[in-house]
Design a protein around this motif. Structure first.
Motif, PDB file in Angstrom:
ATOM      1  N   ALA A  19      -0.282  44.494 -18.863  1.00  0.00           N
ATOM      2  CA  ALA A  19      -0.644  44.414 -20.288  1.00  0.00           C
ATOM      3  C   ALA A  19      -1.914  45.480 -20.394  1.00  0.00           C
ATOM      4  O   ALA A  19      -2.016  46.258 -21.274  1.00  0.00           O
ATOM      5  N   LEU A  20      -2.970  45.143 -19.463  1.00  0.00           N
ATOM      6  CA  LEU A  20      -4.005  46.173 -19.669  1.00  0.00           C
ATOM      7  C   LEU A  20      -3.764  47.559 -19.218  1.00  0.00           C
ATOM      8  O   LEU A  20      -4.137  48.621 -19.907  1.00  0.00           O
ATOM      9  N   ALA A  21      -2.865  47.827 -18.378  1.00  0.00           N
ATOM     10  CA  ALA A  21      -2.155  49.196 -17.983  1.00  0.00           C
ATOM     11  C   ALA A  21      -1.658  49.775 -19.108  1.00  0.00           C
ATOM     12  O   ALA A  21      -1.996  51.018 -19.648  1.00  0.00           O
ATOM     13  N   ALA A  22      -0.691  48.968 -19.904  1.00  0.00           N
ATOM     14  CA  ALA A  22      -0.319  49.419 -21.112  1.00  0.00           C
ATOM     15  C   ALA A  22      -1.130  49.706 -22.365  1.00  0.00           C
ATOM     16  O   ALA A  22      -1.044  50.739 -23.188  1.00  0.00           O
ATOM     17  N   LEU A  23      -2.353  48.965 -22.243  1.00  0.00           N
ATOM     18  CA  LEU A  23      -3.346  49.077 -23.275  1.00  0.00           C
ATOM     19  C   LEU A  23      -4.108  50.134 -23.007  1.00  0.00           C
ATOM     20  O   LEU A  23      -4.294  51.076 -23.969  1.00  0.00           O
ATOM     21  N   SER A  24      -4.254  50.584 -21.810  1.00  0.00           N
ATOM     22  CA  SER A  24      -4.996  51.915 -21.352  1.00  0.00           C
ATOM     23  C   SER A  24      -4.250  53.311 -21.820  1.00  0.00           C
ATOM     24  O   SER A  24      -4.615  54.084 -22.382  1.00  0.00           O
ATOM     25  N   ILE A  25      -2.878  53.208 -21.361  1.00  0.00           N
ATOM     26  CA  ILE A  25      -2.178  54.364 -21.520  1.00  0.00           C
ATOM     27  C   ILE A  25      -1.847  54.354 -23.085  1.00  0.00           C
ATOM     28  O   ILE A  25      -1.887  55.547 -23.478  1.00  0.00           O
ATOM     29  N   ALA A  26      -1.666  53.327 -23.706  1.00  0.00           N
ATOM     30  CA  ALA A  26      -1.377  53.358 -25.387  1.00  0.00           C
ATOM     31  C   ALA A  26      -2.868  53.975 -25.899  1.00  0.00           C
ATOM     32  O   ALA A  26      -2.449  54.774 -26.841  1.00  0.00           O
ATOM     33  N   SER A  27      -3.694  53.761 -25.311  1.00  0.00           N
ATOM     34  CA  SER A  27      -5.211  54.239 -25.996  1.00  0.00           C
ATOM     35  C   SER A  27      -5.038  55.660 -25.954  1.00  0.00           C
ATOM     36  O   SER A  27      -5.579  56.277 -27.077  1.00  0.00           O
ATOM     37  N   ARG A  28      -4.848  56.098 -24.766  1.00  0.00           N
ATOM     38  CA  ARG A  28      -4.706  57.817 -24.564  1.00  0.00           C
ATOM     39  C   ARG A  28      -3.731  58.075 -25.585  1.00  0.00           C
ATOM     40  O   ARG A  28      -4.021  59.354 -26.287  1.00  0.00           O
ATOM     41  N   SER A  29      -2.701  57.631 -25.960  1.00  0.00           N
ATOM     42  CA  SER A  29      -1.501  58.115 -26.648  1.00  0.00           C
ATOM     43  C   SER A  29      -2.180  58.237 -28.143  1.00  0.00           C
ATOM     44  O   SER A  29      -1.948  58.965 -28.909  1.00  0.00           O
ATOM     45  N   LEU A  30      -2.661  57.164 -28.404  1.00  0.00           N
ATOM     46  CA  LEU A  30      -3.243  56.848 -29.724  1.00  0.00           C
ATOM     47  C   LEU A  30      -4.680  57.791 -30.012  1.00  0.00           C
ATOM     48  O   LEU A  30      -4.600  58.301 -31.151  1.00  0.00           O
ATOM     49  N   LEU A  31      -5.233  58.008 -29.162  1.00  0.00           N
ATOM     50  CA  LEU A  31      -6.285  59.155 -29.290  1.00  0.00           C
ATOM     51  C   LEU A  31      -5.583  60.507 -29.574  1.00  0.00           C
ATOM     52  O   LEU A  31      -6.145  61.264 -30.670  1.00  0.00           O
ATOM     53  N   GLY A  32      -4.576  60.708 -29.043  1.00  0.00           N
ATOM     54  CA  GLY A  32      -3.886  61.919 -29.064  1.00  0.00           C
ATOM     55  C   GLY A  32      -3.182  61.932 -30.565  1.00  0.00           C
ATOM     56  O   GLY A  32      -3.110  63.033 -31.536  1.00  0.00           O
TER      57      GLY A  32
END
Length: 507
Positions: A19-32
């Protein structure tokens, strides 16, 4: 049980790390996605401003042209006007409005009939065939000319613009301010939702007498859906709205410009942020509110991010599974070694029976339980008769084998809850708990003698030994362990001296 807890803990840890890894990856996507949202907002804002400026420029050009020759404009088609309509397809109609006082209505009607036919006259906002009486007022604002001269636009000629609420508000604003005014949203002649952009043609002087007020107005009809690029493609979850400042999101007379789909599910609203920006464009003359919103969702996480997360999750799962397996295996090995060491420390290596240490411990616990329950226990002391000749005659290997067989026969005779131990050499001791009478112990003694005195087949030999058994009872014969063992040992020797004992060895 412990292994299950370890595996369950590793599974929970894997879920948390994934879940933490997904949150980190999703955060990058959401920043983009946020950067994309800002770029989209800026681009649409600039395009909308440019479209508003273009519409106002077209209206100014048409007003200038009408000021030069508005009389001819209402009688014939002009290439300049047609060129404007072809170049700017978002404009559906260019029209000319004239302010007519109450005293000039008859002359105005005659002019309309002369130019367009007998059915034309000053009327409210309706078709000529369905005209309704005009309300009494000081002045009217009929349409004198509408370009292109289509059937729908010809029906507008003679219509009093002040009878339509949106047009009346725009006219009043133009009269008061003297600037170009955008009406609230209305239905265009072709049935589409749109706006009217209006400005005076004559020189305006709001504070002067009535004759200095503008008498002619230029007007253009704009489709609402033309304010944004026709090829606009919005990502999933994004919606854009363009409406007049004074209009609700969904005007009663038509549909506001609303593009995109922003209907996320409950989980997306819970997990993902919502981006929104709202601006008022066009200044005081064309006050349009531009709103861009984007509910982030699963679609914003691309295939690459999903693949990275899946690989990372698999690596985490494999590492945790290997670590948990190694831990459980190491723990099991340690517990097995501890169990083996405990067994070696508390059991006889030859027979596998309890040794003196374990027997003393169980006897102590049995005495404690007897003290609480008020029951009795019996201690049987066994000593083999004529066992030494077996070692002398057949060797110690055969003797050890006989001891192992004797231990097995003893365990077959006693109860499951009883304890048998080898104290050393050919001496055995049995602990019987919760006995009701001495007869129970006597029956066990009889069965033991019968079983032990049967022949033992060892290396093609039939070996026979005897046994002497002494019994001590708790608490009658003693309260301490040593006292009980001493009494049982003494009684055993008494049994060994009995003339009826049998202890022969047969080869």
């Amino acid at each position: 049980m412990q292994a299950r807890l370890v595996y369950a803990g590793c599974m929970a840890l894997w879920l948390i790390l994934s879940a933490l890894a997904a949150l980190s990856i999703a955060s990058r996507s959401l920043l983009g996605a946020e950067q994309q949202f800002n770029n989209q907002s800026q681009q649409l804002t600039e395009q909308l401003k440019q479209r508003l400026l273009t519409n106002e420029t077209v209206l100014d050009s048409y007003a200038t042209f009408s000021a030069l020759d508005h009389r001819n404009e209402i009688r014939q088609k002009h290439p300049f006007v047609l060129q404007l309509l072809r170049r700017y397809p978002q404009i559906t109609t260019l029209a000319h409005i004239e302010r007519v006082p109450q005293s000039r209505i008859d002359g105005y009607n005659r002019q309309l009939q002369r130019e367009y036919g007998a059915g034309y006259r000053l009327r409210a906002y309706a078709r000529p065939s369905a005209a309704r009486p005009l309300p009494a007022q000081d002045e009217y604002f009929p349409l004198m000319f509408a370009e292109p001269q289509s059937q729908g636009n010809l029906q507008l000629v003679g219509m009093d613009a002040s009878q339509q609420p949106q047009l009346r508000e725009a006219l009043q604003e133009t009269l008061n301010s003297g600037r170009t005014t955008l009406s609230r949203q209305l239905r265009l002649p072709d049935g589409e939702a749109g706006y009217v952009l209006l400005r005076s043609i004559d020189k305006h002087q709001a504070s002067g007498p009535l004759e200095l007020q503008p008498r002619h107005f230029a007007m253009l009809f704009i489709r609402a859906d033309s304010l944004l690029p026709p090829d606009l493609i919005l990502p999933p979850g994004m919606a854009v709205s363009v409406r007049h400042r004074d209009d609700p999101l969904r005007p009663p007379g038509g549909q506001a410009l609303l593009l995109g789909n922003s209907h996320p599910d409950a989980l997306e609203r819970l997990l993902f942020p919502r981006l929104e920006t709202s601006q008022l464009l066009g200044g005081a003359g064309q006050p349009l509110r531009f709103t861009l919103s984007w509910q982030q969702g699963w679609a914003q996480i691309g295939l690459f991010e999903w693949v990275v997360w899946l690989l990372l999750s698999l690596l985490l799962g494999s590492g945790l599974a290997l670590a948990s397996y190694s831990f459980v295996r190491s723990n099991n090995s340690r517990r097995l070694r501890e169990s083996q060491l405990f067994h070696l420390a508390n059991h006889d290596r030859l027979t596998g029976l309890a040794n003196r240490n374990l027997f003393y411990d169980r006897l102590q616990h049995a005495i404690s339980r007897v003290d609480r329950s008020g029951k009795r226990l019996a201690l049987l002391f066994l000593d083999l008769d004529r066992f030494k000749p077996v070692n002398d005659t057949y060797g110690h290997i055969a003797g050890d084998r006989v001891l192992q067989l004797i231990a097995a026969r003893i365990q077959d005779v006693i109860r499951n809850e009883d304890t048998v131990a080898r104290l050393g050499g050919d001496e055995f001791v049995i602990l019987m708990e919760d006995i009701e009478s001495n007869r129970e112990a006597d029956k066990v003694v009889a069965r033991l003698k019968q079983a032990i005195q049967m022949p033992y087949p060892v290396d093609q030999h039939r070996i026979m030994v005897g046994v002497s058994i002494g019994i001590a009872y708790y608490p009658e014969d003693g309260l301490l362990i040593d006292e009980l063992l001493a009494v049982a040992d003494r009684k055993m020797y008494g049994n060994k001296q009995s003339p009826n004992r049998q202890s022969e060895t047969v080869a």
